[in-house]
Scaffold this motif. Structure first.
Motif, PDB file in Angstrom:
ATOM      1  N   THR A 181       0.868  -1.245  -0.191  1.00 44.28           N
ATOM      2  CA  THR A 181      -0.045   0.028  -0.075  1.00 44.28           C
ATOM      3  C   THR A 181       0.847   1.200  -0.160  1.00 44.28           C
ATOM      4  O   THR A 181       0.619   2.260  -0.784  1.00 44.28           O
ATOM      5  N   LEU A 204       3.586  -5.649  -8.795  1.00 44.66           N
ATOM      6  CA  LEU A 204       2.188  -5.732  -8.096  1.00 44.66           C
ATOM      7  C   LEU A 204       1.280  -4.664  -8.489  1.00 44.66           C
ATOM      8  O   LEU A 204       0.156  -4.871  -8.478  1.00 44.66           O
ATOM      9  N   ARG A 205       1.776  -3.302  -8.528  1.00 49.18           N
ATOM     10  CA  ARG A 205       1.175  -2.184  -8.956  1.00 49.18           C
ATOM     11  C   ARG A 205       0.199  -2.613 -10.427  1.00 49.18           C
ATOM     12  O   ARG A 205      -0.765  -1.972 -10.554  1.00 49.18           O
ATOM     13  N   ARG A 225      -2.426  -4.413 -10.254  1.00 49.34           N
ATOM     14  CA  ARG A 225      -3.671  -3.824  -9.506  1.00 49.34           C
ATOM     15  C   ARG A 225      -4.421  -3.027 -10.393  1.00 49.34           C
ATOM     16  O   ARG A 225      -5.673  -2.861 -10.751  1.00 49.34           O
ATOM     17  N   GLU A 226      -3.632  -2.263 -11.256  1.00 52.31           N
ATOM     18  CA  GLU A 226      -3.905  -1.352 -12.486  1.00 52.31           C
ATOM     19  C   GLU A 226      -4.563  -2.054 -13.440  1.00 52.31           C
ATOM     20  O   GLU A 226      -5.787  -1.590 -14.062  1.00 52.31           O
ATOM     21  N   ALA A 235      -6.127  -4.826 -13.196  1.00 55.50           N
ATOM     22  CA  ALA A 235      -7.512  -5.305 -12.513  1.00 55.50           C
ATOM     23  C   ALA A 235      -8.556  -4.180 -12.469  1.00 55.50           C
ATOM     24  O   ALA A 235      -9.743  -4.222 -12.594  1.00 55.50           O
ATOM     25  N   GLU A 236      -8.140  -3.010 -11.796  1.00 55.90           N
ATOM     26  CA  GLU A 236      -9.064  -2.023 -11.254  1.00 55.90           C
ATOM     27  C   GLU A 236      -9.714  -1.421 -12.640  1.00 55.90           C
ATOM     28  O   GLU A 236     -10.764  -0.691 -12.631  1.00 55.90           O
ATOM     29  N   PHE A 268      -8.936  -5.791  -6.807  1.00 57.94           N
ATOM     30  CA  PHE A 268      -7.658  -6.716  -6.436  1.00 57.94           C
ATOM     31  C   PHE A 268      -7.438  -6.786  -4.973  1.00 57.94           C
ATOM     32  O   PHE A 268      -7.376  -5.761  -4.193  1.00 57.94           O
ATOM     33  N   ALA A 269      -6.808  -7.998  -4.584  1.00 63.66           N
ATOM     34  CA  ALA A 269      -6.372  -8.070  -3.416  1.00 63.66           C
ATOM     35  C   ALA A 269      -5.392  -9.006  -3.033  1.00 63.66           C
ATOM     36  O   ALA A 269      -5.043  -9.872  -4.066  1.00 63.66           O
ATOM     37  N   ILE A 270      -4.361  -8.794  -2.136  1.00 68.57           N
ATOM     38  CA  ILE A 270      -3.062  -9.442  -1.869  1.00 68.57           C
ATOM     39  C   ILE A 270      -2.943  -9.712  -0.543  1.00 68.57           C
ATOM     40  O   ILE A 270      -3.075  -8.931   0.319  1.00 68.57           O
ATOM     41  N   VAL A 276      -2.496 -13.765  -4.588  1.00 73.60           N
ATOM     42  CA  VAL A 276      -3.045 -12.739  -5.381  1.00 73.60           C
ATOM     43  C   VAL A 276      -4.340 -12.948  -5.872  1.00 73.60           C
ATOM     44  O   VAL A 276      -4.860 -14.064  -6.608  1.00 73.60           O
ATOM     45  N   VAL A 322      -8.216 -11.607  -7.923  1.00 74.62           N
ATOM     46  CA  VAL A 322      -8.975 -10.496  -8.495  1.00 74.62           C
ATOM     47  C   VAL A 322     -10.483 -10.845  -8.801  1.00 74.62           C
ATOM     48  O   VAL A 322     -10.535 -12.116  -9.174  1.00 74.62           O
TER      49      VAL A 322
END
Length: 382
Positions: free
Chosen positions: A324, A335-336, A339-340, A342-343, A349-351, A361, A363
């Motif tokens: 975070t 990782l970022r 997330r990007e 997915a969103e 997105f969850a880790i 990981v 999604v």
């Protein structure tokens, strides 16, 4: 202010086309979650919706006929000005006001006056739409924060795009470009030897040239596959993931790979397939190169309207809280990116990870919402 603008737009249209009673106007604003009340030309409350009554701590019937001025703590001057203008005025301006409720709680509100109930072209009462300033400020802050995040996301996309272009450019120049330059030289050398009657030497050089051409073709296929695997379009996501898993097993024979792909190809929206594949690639790559995992499990399933993707490993893990804050070095870039991806496609997105406990990981996409979003953009699932 967006909700107020929506209500105003609806009301303007309704006032020009149909006649609604005061309670019906109250029900309309209730649907938008906005407090509203109607006052007559004396300032008495002739109608109030449940949202406004709840804000003040009263029941609707208790406030009917009450002079609004009795509830005003601050803003009497603006309200008096509104009443002096009279319902026939069309130049109402929004204003601030503070009201007190049954328990003495004060509510600072932003008031938007709207003339209603036309009779022979003359409005005879005024609706006041109230938005609590604290909620309005919170909504404004949330909107500003979202806009900043969107701008940062857009900037990162631009940077990532530039990095990818530079990588492709380097691959073309340093890889394929150099091979083609060598092939050109070899063909010229073979041609010169053949002209000199050195047939065997020329033929040998041409045989080596053919092998160099095969290498160049392999490089083109590899680069093309990295940009977008052709099997995604030709065969679909599931065969592409399966093919990637086989290559992964060949490359990392010390890792036990499990796959649980319990979803039908037709259930996966077409515009998600490339992003899902890239997320799987990145998560599996992290498990091998960063997590030092001995077991990796890839799963995908459809459950109660959700498309769920998971990649789990038993590696060394890390402190997921740092993700975070963005303080996990090069691994954090991957990782970022996940997330990007997915969103940006409407996913959640969850880790989950902690030192020594591996990494998971996950999604989730709302299947119906992403299908609708895709259809709205002219895309359909396979």
């Amino acid at each position: 202010m967006l909700k107020l603008q929506q209500v105003l737009g609806v009301m303007r249209k309704m006032r020009s086309e149909i006649e609604l009673s005061e309670p019906q106007f109250g029900e309309l604003t209730d649907l938008f979650g906005i407090s509203s009340l109607v006052i007559d030309n004396e300032g008495a409350i002739s109608s109030i919706n449940d949202t406004a009554a709840d804000m003040l701590g009263f029941k609707v019937q208790e406030l009917l006929g009450t002079l609004l001025m009795r509830l005003v703590v601050d803003g009497e001057r603006a309200l008096n000005h509104l009443l002096r203008q009279g319902p026939k005025s069309s130049g109402f301006e929004p204003f601030d006001m503070v009201l007190h409720g049954r328990s003495g709680r004060k509510s600072a509100v932003f008031v938007v006056p709207v003339p209603i109930d036309q009779v022979d072209g003359a409005p005879c009462s005024i609706m006041l739409m109230l938005t609590e300033k604290a909620k309005r400020q919170a909504s404004s802050h949330t909107l500003q924060h979202s806009e900043q995040e969107l701008q940062q996301f857009a900037n990162r996309l631009i940077v990532a795009h530039e990095v990818e272009l530079k990588r492709v450019s380097s691959e073309l120049h340093d890889g394929i470009g150099q091979v083609l330059a060598m092939i050109k030289f070899m063909v010229e050398d073979a041609s010169r030897r053949l002209k000199q009657g050195k047939v065997q030497e020329g033929a040998h050089i041409l045989d080596e040239t053919v092998q160099r051409l095969r290498d160049a073709m392999d490089d083109v296929r590899r680069l093309s596959s990295e940009l977008r695997p052709s099997t995604l379009d030709d065969l679909g996501l599931l065969p592409t993931v399966e093919g990637h898993c086989r290559k992964y097993e060949d490359a990392y024979d010390n890792i036990k790979l499990e796959r649980h792909l319990n979803v039908e190809e037709a259930e996966i929206p077409a515009h998600l397939k490339s992003e899902i594949f890239r997320i799987i690639q990145e998560a599996m790559n992290n498990a091998a190169k960063h997590a030092c995992a001995s077991t990796v499990a890839v799963s995908m399933l459809s459950d109660h309207g959700n498309l769920i993707l998971g990649v789990q490993d038993n590696g060394i893990g890390f402190d997921a809280k740092q993700f975070t804050g963005g303080h996990i070095g090069q691994q954090g870039i991957g990782l970022r990116s996940m997330r990007e991806r997915a969103e940006s496609t409407g996913g959640f997105f969850a880790i989950k990870s902690s030192p020594g406990s591996g990494t998971t990981v996950e999604v989730r996409w709302k299947l119906h919402s992403v299908v609708m979003r895709g259809a709205a953009n002219g895309m359909q699932s396979n």
